[in-house]
Every structure is written in C-alpha cells, then in structure tokens.
Design an enzyme around this catalytic site. Structure first.
Site, short mmCIF file in Angstrom:
data_model
loop_
_atom_site.label_atom_id
_atom_site.label_comp_id
_atom_site.label_asym_id
_atom_site.label_seq_id
_atom_site.Cartn_x
_atom_site.Cartn_y
_atom_site.Cartn_z
N THR A 182 -3.01 2.93 6.05
CA THR A 182 -2.73 1.56 5.64
C THR A 182 -2.97 0.63 6.83
OG1 THR A 182 -1.08 0.03 4.72
CG2 THR A 182 -0.23 1.77 6.15
N THR A 210 0.85 -1.19 0.00
CA THR A 210 0.00 0.00 0.00
C THR A 210 0.89 1.23 0.00
OG1 THR A 210 -1.78 -1.11 1.14
CG2 THR A 210 -1.77 1.27 1.30
N ARG A 231 -13.78 -8.32 -2.77
CA ARG A 231 -13.58 -7.41 -1.63
C ARG A 231 -13.06 -6.07 -2.12
NH1 ARG A 231 -9.07 -5.77 1.19
NH2 ARG A 231 -9.33 -5.32 3.41
N ASP A 291 -10.76 -0.73 2.35
CA ASP A 291 -10.91 0.66 2.80
C ASP A 291 -10.32 1.68 1.83
OD1 ASP A 291 -8.37 -0.52 3.47
OD2 ASP A 291 -7.90 1.34 4.51
N1 ASN Z 1 -2.02 -2.94 3.40
C1 ASN Z 1 -3.14 -2.28 3.31
O1 ASN Z 1 -3.15 -1.12 3.58
C2 ASN Z 1 -4.35 -3.04 2.89
C3 ASN Z 1 -5.58 -2.25 2.66
N2 ASN Z 1 -5.85 -1.27 3.69
C4 ASN Z 1 -6.75 -3.18 2.55
O2 ASN Z 1 -7.31 -3.58 3.56
O3 ASN Z 1 -7.07 -3.56 1.46
#
Ligand code: ASN
Length: 153
Positions: A60, A9, A37, A40
């Site tokens: 993140t 991310t 899916r 966020d």
């Molecule tokens: N590493 C991440 O930030 C993953 C991201 N927030 C998600 O849940 O898709």
C-alpha cells in the site's frame, strides 16, 4: 501516510498447508488523480506478488512510486536471494525511499510461514495469525499479541 489521502487499501497474504502462497490487494485508489488512473494495486509485481518459490507480498502507498520499482516483486526477489520477510521488506522499502523519496507499507509471508508487516508511513494497521496466536499493531514498533481463542468466540 503524510499528505496523501487514502481510500482504505486492504491487503492479505497467506500460506496454505500444501505450501502454496497467495496475495490479494484491494483499494479505492488515491484522491486527486486523473480520471482512468489504474494505480499499482491491480498490477502484478507492484500491488502484490506471490510465488511458491519465495513467498507473497501485498503493498500500500503511492501507486506511481510503487510501480516504478515494482515493490512487491522486488521484495519476493530479495527473499529468493535468501532474505527473511522482514529483511526483504525493509530492503524494498529502503529502495523506495532512496530512489524516489517515497513511503509505503507491506505485508509479507514466505513459503516457510515467516511473516512481516513493515511500513515507512506514519502508521499502518496490520494483523497476522500464526502458531495459534493473533499479532496486531498500528504504530511503528507496536506488536500486540493475543490468544486466537479470544477473537474466535
Ligand atoms: N492507499 C493505497 O494503497 C493507494 C494505492 N496504492 C494506489 O496508488 O492507488
């Protein structure tokens, strides 16, 4: 982040010379999630939020938890109530832990140019440019600096 496989991310927040703030967040999501899916990252207020009245945030971490407390919006709300980016980020991350026993990382800038990179994960690579200097780090409490000229050659 312990126990969670991440897919790089990347987030950015910025303040321009006219006082406009902006955020951007991009992700490959998480492993072993359901087909379709969303997470966020593209949800305004969760993976990111920007408002010239307060500042900008990019997040993140585990999307499901971040969405439950709309972490990015919570942090800008904290700044609207007078907190610095560092205080607003710490308070938001504390809420994520208290309510959901979850960890995350955030980068924050306010409309005065103060900024913070905060995380409750094991580490988070981050960098900031302010006042002609580069700041960067990965581990908790690590803040390195170098003149901006060093990276612009
Ligand atoms: N590493 C991440 O930030 C993953 C991201 N927030 C998600 O849940 O898709």
């Amino acid at each position: 982040m312990s126990g969670v496989s991440e897919h790089e991310t990347i987030g950015a927040v910025a303040l321009d010379t006219a006082g406009n703030v902006a955020c951007a967040t991009s992700t490959g999501g998480l492993s072993n999630t359901l087909m379709g899916r969303i997470g966020d990252t593209p949800c305004i207020g969760s993976g990111g939020y920007a408002d010239n009245l307060s500042g900008a945030v990019s997040t993140t971490g585990t999307g499901e938890a971040i969405m439950k407390i709309t972490l990015a919006r919570l942090i800008t709300f904290n700044m609207e109530r007078g907190m610095s980016p560092a205080e607003a980020a710490d308070t938001g991350l504390k809420c994520l832990w208290t309510r959901l026993q979850n960890t995350a990382g955030v980068i924050v800038v306010n409309n005065a140019g103060d900024w913070a990179a905060k995380f409750t994960t094991d580490n988070m690579p981050w960098a900031a440019v302010a006042g002609g200097k580069l700041y960067y780090g990965i581990a908790l409490g690590e803040v390195r600096t170098s003149p901006i000229e060093d990276i612009c050659q």
